[in-house]
Design a protein around this motif. Structure first.
Motif: not given
Lengths: 201, 93, 240
Positions: C150-157
């Motif tokens: 998963i790319l950008y996982r924390d930012e997506l959240a």
């Protein structure tokens, strides 16, 4: 001074030497370049025709008839205009000499016609005398659709765009007529040893 | 659709050096079947250094373009009509 | 005119074991719109060149250009780019493409469908939507293989809000600790997300060609206006 990326090597290749035309790199894989969707033609609908200068059909073979013709094993180096060269490729096919053997013609040129809407032009001398085949096997196996199967033209002494994939026939011509890429800036003849890639080369 | 096709967007780079309005949003009408689509939606086949754009309805060739050094060959016979939008400052009064 | 510009790496971010985001300072960069891409060109010392296109991950209002590169072991360009260090340079040109773009002047609700690395240009759109305080509703459905991909996982959240919705679905996650969605993006999910009564839903689909074609066909079959479905196909594999 062109920009150079230190440490960038690109696909595995060796520079040209001796048997390799200028500007080419030897590769081990077999890149696929295409101008359209990969045709999937059932063999019972395939035929190969030779058409005369007046438009009359001079010869025609169905797939079964074609398979019954004398075939040859060909070993050749192939050179793509996009700079890759593959050494010692192995093909099985019918010589164009065989296909033209029953035909009496003064035509100086041919136009190879292929699916879906592709064509490429050659002097007739360049498809005679053991220089060209209609090949249907590569490396001992059925020619894959993405590489031009069921059958493609094979003219190894010229750049590989002249070896039309999915070939369906030859049109005999008294005057040269540029094909698909030749009419879009590729060289009309395409000799790799003189690096004739584009018009004006 | 074929898994080797890309979107007309891949021709954006080469066309940006020929045309000054943004070409991927230009409306192209297919000379063969009449279908009208934005250039960016067409099926694109990259045969480096050339790009072929085909109609997504009938697969006819709409546009062929090739660039070698500073020379460009462009065949747009397959487009019967091209509709472009110029920037506001170039609108006629 | 699109000229080749020199990009200098100012920062590298290891997004996943197989991917790196490069923050770039590009001299002469004219700015871009969310969804556009650049062409990158690498030249070996024997003159051999290779070119690839990469979607821009950064928002138009960002100071630096960000590209996210997924490394394909058999690739020519991605192994080189993912190995770059701060200070390294390469050539690129752009921005390219006016067809697959989203501007914050757009008020229609948006559905973003991303397969694998197809999430990159969609991230530019999400970041643009967030940074400029857009009121346009934006929903992303991102299909990936495992949690590690998963790319950008924390930012997506962190981007989730009342006007931004993030759905991630994993097709090959073995661990039972993933409590999110599993499987591919199917017709049933799309049917729930594309309320046909909202005839003005704008859809952007990006990723490998088979993914994009399946999603686009399903959206249209569910009644979405084909003119409202924009696609960006990355090819049979993800390039490289």
């Amino acid at each position: 001074m062109p920009f150079v990326n230190k440490g960038f090597h690109g696909r595995p290749r060796q520079p040209g030497s001796g048997q390799v035309p200028p500007g080419q790199y030897v590769v081990d894989d077999f890149p696929v370049l295409t101008a359209g969707r990969t045709p999937r033609l059932p063999l019972d609908q395939w035929d190969f025709t030779i058409t005369g200068e007046s438009g009359a059909q001079l010869a025609r073979w169905t797939w079964d008839q074609f398979q019954a013709l004398p075939r040859e094993e060909i070993s050749a180096d192939i050179h793509c205009v996009t700079k890759w060269t593959k050494l010692g490729t192995k093909w099985t096919g019918v010589s164009v000499d065989t296909l033209l053997s029953g035909i009496n013609t003064d035509a100086k040129f041919v136009l190879a016609l292929a699916e879906p809407d592709y064509s490429t032009n050659l002097p007739i001398a360049d498809v005679r005398d053991n220089k060209a085949w209609v090949a249907f096997q590569f490396g001992g196996e059925e020619l894959a659709a993405e590489h031009g199967g069921p059958a493609r033209l094979l003219v190894p002494h010229l750049y590989f765009w002249k070896s039309a994939k999915w070939v369906r026939g030859l049109q005999l011509l008294s005057h040269d007529q540029p094909g698909f890429w030749e009419s879009l800036g590729y060289n009309n003849y395409g000799d790799p040893w003189r690096e004739q890639r584009y018009q004006g080369d | 659709m074929d898994s080797t096709a890309l979107d007309g967007n891949v021709a954006a780079g080469i066309l940006a050096n020929i045309f000054y309005p943004e070409m991927t949003v230009a409306a192209t009408s297919c000379a063969h079947c009449g279908a009208t689509r934005q250039l960016g939606e067409l099926d694109a086949y990259v045969h480096s250094p050339g790009v072929i754009l085909r109609c997504t309805s009938c697969e006819a060739v709409l546009l062929r373009v090739m660039q070698n050094h500073n020379r460009v060959w462009l065949d747009m016979r397959g487009i019967s009509l091209l509709q472009l939008e110029l920037p506001e400052e170039d609108a006629s009064p | 005119m699109l000229n080749w510009l020199v990009a200098t790496v100012t920062k590298t971010i290891n997004e996943t074991p197989d991917s790196v985001s490069l923050m770039l300072d590009v001299l002469g960069w004219p700015g871009h719109r969310a969804g556009q891409h650049v062409d990158v060109r690498l030249t070996a010392d024997d003159g051999y060149t290779a070119e690839r296109s990469y979607s821009i991950a950064s928002s138009p209002s960002s100071n630096e250009l960000e590209l996210t590169i997924v490394r394909l072991d058999e690739g020519e360009v991605s192994p080189y780019l993912t190995g770059l260090a701060v200070g390294d340079q390469f050539e690129l040109r752009g921005p390219i493409g006016g067809y697959f773009v989203w501007d914050n002047t757009e008020t229609r609700p948006v559905l973003l469908l991303g397969g694998g690395s197809g999430v990159v240009p969609l991230m530019s759109m999400l970041r643009c939507n967030a940074e400029l305080g857009s009121t346009a509703h934006m929903r992303i459905v991102y299909s990936s293989r495992t949690q590690d991909d998963i790319l950008y996982r924390d930012e997506l959240a962190a981007l989730s809000s009342d006007t931004r919705d993030v759905i991630i679905t994993l097709s090959r996650e073995p661990s039972s600790q993933w409590s999110g969605r599993r499987g591919r993006i199917d017709r049933e999910l799309l049917s729930r997300l594309t309320n046909v009564a909202e005839g003005n839903l704008l859809c952007f689909v990006c990723g490998p060609t088979p993914f994009v074609e399946a999603m686009a066909d399903t959206l249209v079959a569910l009644g979405t206006n084909p003119n409202n479905v924009k696609t960006e196909r990355f090819g049979p594999t993800n390039g490289g």
